[in-house]
Design an enzyme around this catalytic site. Structure first.
Site, PDB file in Angstrom:
ATOM      1  N   GLY A 149      -4.597 -16.094   5.628  1.00  0.00           N
ATOM      2  CA  GLY A 149      -4.140 -17.481   5.505  1.00  0.00           C
ATOM      3  C   GLY A 149      -5.303 -18.449   5.361  1.00  0.00           C
ATOM      4  O   GLY A 149      -6.477 -18.043   5.308  1.00  0.00           O
ATOM      5  N   ILE A 155     -10.750 -11.164  -0.509  1.00  0.00           N
ATOM      6  CA  ILE A 155     -11.036 -10.348   0.647  1.00  0.00           C
ATOM      7  C   ILE A 155      -9.744  -9.813   1.266  1.00  0.00           C
ATOM      8  O   ILE A 155      -8.669 -10.394   1.105  1.00  0.00           O
ATOM      9  CB  ILE A 155     -11.835 -11.117   1.740  1.00  0.00           C
ATOM     10  CG1 ILE A 155     -11.078 -12.344   2.240  1.00  0.00           C
ATOM     11  CG2 ILE A 155     -13.183 -11.483   1.240  1.00  0.00           C
ATOM     12  CD1 ILE A 155     -11.769 -13.073   3.420  1.00  0.00           C
ATOM     13  N   CYS A 179      -8.367  -1.780   5.075  1.00  0.00           N
ATOM     14  CA  CYS A 179      -7.325  -2.194   6.025  1.00  0.00           C
ATOM     15  C   CYS A 179      -7.835  -2.060   7.461  1.00  0.00           C
ATOM     16  O   CYS A 179      -8.210  -0.970   7.888  1.00  0.00           O
ATOM     17  CB  CYS A 179      -6.063  -1.362   5.868  1.00  0.00           C
ATOM     18  SG  CYS A 179      -4.804  -1.866   7.067  1.00  0.00           S
ATOM     19  N   GLY A 222      -7.486 -14.941  -0.333  1.00  0.00           N
ATOM     20  CA  GLY A 222      -7.772 -15.325   1.039  1.00  0.00           C
ATOM     21  C   GLY A 222      -7.444 -16.793   1.234  1.00  0.00           C
ATOM     22  O   GLY A 222      -8.237 -17.670   0.899  1.00  0.00           O
ATOM     23  N   GLY A 257       0.796  -1.221   0.000  1.00  0.00           N
ATOM     24  CA  GLY A 257       0.000   0.000   0.000  1.00  0.00           C
ATOM     25  C   GLY A 257       0.832   1.276   0.000  1.00  0.00           C
ATOM     26  O   GLY A 257       1.790   1.392   0.749  1.00  0.00           O
ATOM     27  N   GLY A 279       0.133  -1.951   9.783  1.00  0.00           N
ATOM     28  CA  GLY A 279      -0.261  -0.538   9.805  1.00  0.00           C
ATOM     29  C   GLY A 279       0.219   0.268   8.610  1.00  0.00           C
ATOM     30  O   GLY A 279       0.405   1.486   8.718  1.00  0.00           O
ATOM     31  N   THR A 331      -0.460 -14.566   2.190  1.00  0.00           N
ATOM     32  CA  THR A 331       0.295 -15.170   3.285  1.00  0.00           C
ATOM     33  C   THR A 331       1.174 -16.342   2.828  1.00  0.00           C
ATOM     34  O   THR A 331       2.276 -16.543   3.359  1.00  0.00           O
ATOM     35  CB  THR A 331      -0.696 -15.635   4.381  1.00  0.00           C
ATOM     36  OG1 THR A 331      -1.454 -14.481   4.779  1.00  0.00           O
ATOM     37  CG2 THR A 331       0.000 -16.200   5.590  1.00  0.00           C
TER      38      THR A 331
HETATM   39  C1  LIG Z   1       1.601  -8.823   6.308  1.00  0.00           C
HETATM   40  C2  LIG Z   1       0.434  -8.402   5.471  1.00  0.00           C
HETATM   41  C3  LIG Z   1       0.399  -7.110   4.935  1.00  0.00           C
HETATM   42  C4  LIG Z   1      -0.679  -6.693   4.141  1.00  0.00           C
HETATM   43  N1  LIG Z   1      -0.679  -5.428   3.616  1.00  0.00           N
HETATM   44  C5  LIG Z   1      -1.706  -5.048   2.785  1.00  0.00           C
HETATM   45  C6  LIG Z   1      -1.700  -3.770   2.152  1.00  0.00           C
HETATM   46  O1  LIG Z   1      -0.749  -2.967   2.272  1.00  0.00           O
HETATM   47  N2  LIG Z   1      -2.779  -3.417   1.392  1.00  0.00           N
HETATM   48  C7  LIG Z   1      -3.842  -4.284   1.198  1.00  0.00           C
HETATM   49  O2  LIG Z   1      -4.794  -3.924   0.500  1.00  0.00           O
HETATM   50  N3  LIG Z   1      -3.836  -5.522   1.746  1.00  0.00           N
HETATM   51  C8  LIG Z   1      -2.814  -5.920   2.534  1.00  0.00           C
HETATM   52  N4  LIG Z   1      -2.809  -7.184   3.083  1.00  0.00           N
HETATM   53  C9  LIG Z   1      -3.939  -8.119   2.788  1.00  0.00           C
HETATM   54  C10 LIG Z   1      -3.568  -9.124   1.674  1.00  0.00           C
HETATM   55  O3  LIG Z   1      -3.271  -8.451   0.462  1.00  0.00           O
HETATM   56  C11 LIG Z   1      -4.703 -10.146   1.448  1.00  0.00           C
HETATM   57  O4  LIG Z   1      -5.873  -9.453   1.066  1.00  0.00           O
HETATM   58  C12 LIG Z   1      -5.019 -10.975   2.682  1.00  0.00           C
HETATM   59  O5  LIG Z   1      -3.844 -11.289   3.396  1.00  0.00           O
HETATM   60  C13 LIG Z   1      -5.778 -12.277   2.354  1.00  0.00           C
HETATM   61  O6  LIG Z   1      -5.009 -13.128   1.530  1.00  0.00           O
HETATM   62  P1  LIG Z   1      -4.085 -14.323   2.093  1.00  0.00           P
HETATM   63  O7  LIG Z   1      -4.933 -15.119   3.047  1.00  0.00           O
HETATM   64  O8  LIG Z   1      -3.641 -15.075   0.889  1.00  0.00           O
HETATM   65  O9  LIG Z   1      -2.949 -13.665   2.803  1.00  0.00           O
HETATM   66  C14 LIG Z   1      -1.742  -7.607   3.883  1.00  0.00           C
HETATM   67  C15 LIG Z   1      -1.688  -8.910   4.421  1.00  0.00           C
HETATM   68  C16 LIG Z   1      -0.616  -9.314   5.198  1.00  0.00           C
HETATM   69  C17 LIG Z   1      -0.607 -10.729   5.733  1.00  0.00           C
END
Ligand SMILES: Cc1cc2nc3c(=O)[nH]c(=O)nc-3n(C[C@H](O)[C@H](O)[C@H](O)COP(=O)(O)O)c2cc1C
Length: 305
Positions: free
Chosen positions: A218, A192, A131, A244, A47, A73, A267
């Site tokens: 995750g 999501i 977020c 997700g 972001g 954050g 993740t």
């Molecule tokens: C460490 C971390 C940082 C993230 N930073 C952002 C971000 O900067 N902007 C955003 O839209 N989503 C952010 N996300 C959300 C992910 O892009 C994603 O939507 C979410 O983790 C679900 O996917 P996953 O289960 O494959 O991780 C972040 C997720 C994690 C775990």
């Protein structure tokens, strides 16, 4: 038969439908050593806001059963440094570059979007209105339907780039938020973002992350994400990018069957940074084995008994 994995998302032509989810691949520099950015569809970068910031104090992440909780954050380098220092590296690859943007006011979202207009090497925007880890902005927009409308309208006015809006799962009716995004001119929605969660240390009796609450990601969230992708797919006519808890090709296929036109991996990158290229390869084999020529052959094709 050779299956065609290319897909058009929001006007961006992707060589395959696999993306790196925002915040889990930085600005591409580190992950590029393990994941060939020439073999995925797109990288959605961490972001970006108008000004640089450090994010939340540590500890900012903790492990949970089947996932992780984070309250990073949104630390970021700010849009100007991003354009000058990070985009030149990203231009070296065939993956499309989608910039995840956020702001603390509607106006600020618009200004970040304007700053990225026409930048060589930036192919699209993903606006994070979801977020859960920052006090202002983020989820405050994505969980209020009028604020969602205002912020999408403002960004749409500020950019000619393909515009994806990233939805929050922390709402009761995600389809109504997607509908508002479509009405205000978004080209696609992604979902999501993380689910709001909390973990307490039973020895110290303190929360395990300094922010107290954080975002759960995750495999634990995958069934929620699948359900929401299916609901949104049935509510809008713009493409849905699903994410997700995807860890392998089967997980990705589940998202396509629910209605996703592309998927993003988050993740799982922390466990295996080359998982996205494995998933792209796996998808090709999955489709070829079943004589499916292109992705429209699986998107939204869940069979209801
Ligand atoms: C460490 C971390 C940082 C993230 N930073 C952002 C971000 O900067 N902007 C955003 O839209 N989503 C952010 N996300 C959300 C992910 O892009 C994603 O939507 C979410 O983790 C679900 O996917 P996953 O289960 O494959 O991780 C972040 C997720 C994690 C775990």
């Amino acid at each position: 038969m050779i299956s065609d994995l290319s897909v058009d998302i929001a006007g961006m032509k992707l060589q395959n439908p696999v993306m790196l989810a925002s915040g889990t691949a930085g600005y591409g520099e580190d992950i590029a050593r393990y994941c060939d950015l020439n073999h995925i569809g797109a990288i959605i970068v961490k972001g970006i806001a108008l000004k640089p910031s450090n994010g939340n104090p540590p500890p900012r992440i903790c492990e949970t059963p089947s996932g992780m909780l984070n309250a990073i954050g949104l630390p970021n380098v700010g849009v100007e440094t991003f354009i000058n220092d990070k985009v030149p590296f990203l231009r070296n690859f065939s993956a499309r570059v989608v910039v995840n943007i956020f702001g603390s006011t509607v106006e600020e979202y618009g200004e970040v979007a304007s700053a990225l207009n026409g930048v060589d090497g930036v192919h699209g925007l993903e606006a994070n209105i979801s977020c859960p880890n920052i006090k202002e902005g983020g989820i405050a927009f994505g969980t209020d339907i009028d604020a969602t409308r205002r912020v999408v309208r403002r960004i749409r006015k500020s950019t000619t780039l393909p515009l994806i809006i990233k939805l929050s799962p922390n709402v009761t009716d995600i389809a109504s938020f997607a509908t508002v995004c479509e009405e205000e001119g978004a080209d696609a929605v992604s979902l999501i973002n993380t689910l709001l969660g909390m973990v307490i240390d039973t020895e110290t009796w303190k929360p395990k992350i300094a922010n107290i609450t954080g975002g759960l990601s995750g495999p634990a969230i995958r069934p929620v994400a699948i359900r929401m992708v299916w609901q949104v797919y049935n509510a809008v006519n713009i493409p849905v990018i699903g994410m997700g808890g995807i860890t392998n090709c089967q997980d990705a296929v589940e998202f396509f069957l629910a209605g996703a036109s592309a998927v993003a991996i988050g993740t799982a990158n922390f466990l295996n940074p080359s998982v996205s290229t494995d998933i792209a390869e796996g998808l090709k084999t999955y489709m070829q084995d079943r004589n499916i020529c292109n992705l429209s052959g699986i998107t939204g094709k869940m069979q209801i008994p």
